[in-house]
Design an enzyme around this catalytic site. Sequence first.
Site, PDB file in Angstrom:
ATOM      1  CG  ASP A 160     -23.142   6.147  25.409  1.00  0.00           C
ATOM      2  OD1 ASP A 160     -22.268   6.124  26.316  1.00  0.00           O
ATOM      3  OD2 ASP A 160     -23.662   5.211  24.370  1.00  0.00           O
ATOM      4  CG  HIS A 201     -19.965   5.507  23.848  1.00  0.00           C
ATOM      5  ND1 HIS A 201     -20.906   6.651  23.148  1.00  0.00           N
ATOM      6  CD2 HIS A 201     -18.544   5.873  23.145  1.00  0.00           C
ATOM      7  CE1 HIS A 201     -19.877   7.643  22.844  1.00  0.00           C
ATOM      8  NE2 HIS A 201     -19.061   7.292  22.464  1.00  0.00           N
TER       9      HIS A 201
HETATM   10  C1  XLS Z   1     -16.488  13.334  20.711  1.00  0.00           C
HETATM   11  C2  XLS Z   1     -17.047  12.306  18.969  1.00  0.00           C
HETATM   12  C3  XLS Z   1     -17.399  10.786  19.586  1.00  0.00           C
HETATM   13  C4  XLS Z   1     -17.661   9.828  18.790  1.00  0.00           C
HETATM   14  C5  XLS Z   1     -17.634   8.490  19.619  1.00  0.00           C
HETATM   15  O1  XLS Z   1     -16.435  14.229  19.665  1.00  0.00           O
HETATM   16  O2  XLS Z   1     -17.759  12.834  18.398  1.00  0.00           O
HETATM   17  O3  XLS Z   1     -19.155  11.099  20.229  1.00  0.00           O
HETATM   18  O4  XLS Z   1     -17.981  10.281  18.095  1.00  0.00           O
HETATM   19  O5  XLS Z   1     -16.691   8.198  20.747  1.00  0.00           O
END
Ligand code: XLS
Length: 436
Positions: free
Chosen positions: A103, A100
Amino acid sequence: MTDSYFKLESPITFKGEAGDGILSYRHYDPDEVVMGKRMEDHLRFAVCYWHNFVWPGTDPFGGQTFERPWFGDDMAAARHKADVAFEMFSALGVPYFCFHDFDVRPEGASFAESRRNLEEITDYFSKKMEQTGLKLLWGTANLFSHRRFMAGAATNPDPDVVAYSAATVKSCIDATHRLGGENYVLWGGREGYETLLNTRIGQEMDQLGRFLNMVVEYKHRIGFTGTILIEPKPQEPTKHQYDHDVATVYGFLKRYGLEDEVRVNIEQGHAILAGHSFEHELALAYDLGIFGSIDMNRNDYQSGWDTDQFPNDVAEVALAYYQILKGGGFSTGGTNFDAKLRRQSIDPQDLLAAHVGGMDVCARALKAAAAMLEDGTLEAALDERYAGWKSGLGMDILNGTHDLESLAAHVQDTGLKPQPVSGRQEILEAVINRFV
Ligand code: XLS
Ligand code: NI
Ligand code: NI
């Protein structure tokens, strides 16, 4: 480049029975050929940035347990984090990673500064990808952590927040495109509601439909050839999320004319939260023609929330890969470990070993699934069960030759008495046991 964090003497490789399975693979041999394809090309492993390098180990009752030297909110810390992340991706020998925006770069004082920070890190990634051969499975925007998104991103009642979200997604698609990402994911963590007392569902769905159409339009405008993926989840953090499960997402895509443009990224833990099995969601997505990719992290079956654990049950994962192999495997998708350590696993080695263990489980499961498919007993049982639809009455029902009146006449004229047939569930379950 910072000093080695993991201090490994050599990368983690396949050693089979000769290795300890902690810092060596016992089952994952990327070059082993399974059903005519290398294991690496079947599984297409990806490691996520967020849980591994960002999450501090908090839980609702306690603070940070991980003390990582790269924690900090300036660009120097972001580069340090990237150094360690790429050290880990390379040590594991995985082909892909995912991230993301939130991150990988510090949040700036303005949108423009946040975007510049992302672009700077994108350049840094690009060099590292060239050096290491790592590829990007998908990029995504975090539209759920900052307080501006507390009432949603695309579904926020305030158009200003929707505009801000659109600008954020644009910069993340740009970064993903620049890095040759093979997919772009949208997970709607806050696209839902807490109470209908302050929410208009229809209005919010229309916003989300338009938002997703803007994403698809932009993708085509810039020539991004990756797949746009929605990641279904029924709740958490919001009480009710609009992307509840695969079936709900499909209905949404149909309504807004997107069923040929957008696919799904299915997470094991989210399937469980929605009251389904992982393989149910996979089989349905293939049948609906919207299967894209998977997040391979399991939930704890007792706690009722998204615990994001590494997979550790070969039999369960084998049933998932069975559906994937049957459906024709991945195209642009892959197996992303959207998984996090338990908060007591504080050593650098825990980060590596968690992935090694998860990858070995997937490798065993893939081989078991391939063996089940090659053996053919399960498919033959299905063919037999549905044989009546290949010709005669079954075929005539499906192709529209019959209607209710003609079927009523048929039943009366022939004195039809349907005979119950065993579903043979225990026998089929015993077949699974031969392979796992
Ligand atoms: C949260 C989601 C997140 C997505 C990406 O529960 O799994 O980690 O994979 O935003
Ligand atoms: Ni996920
Ligand atoms: Ni999740």
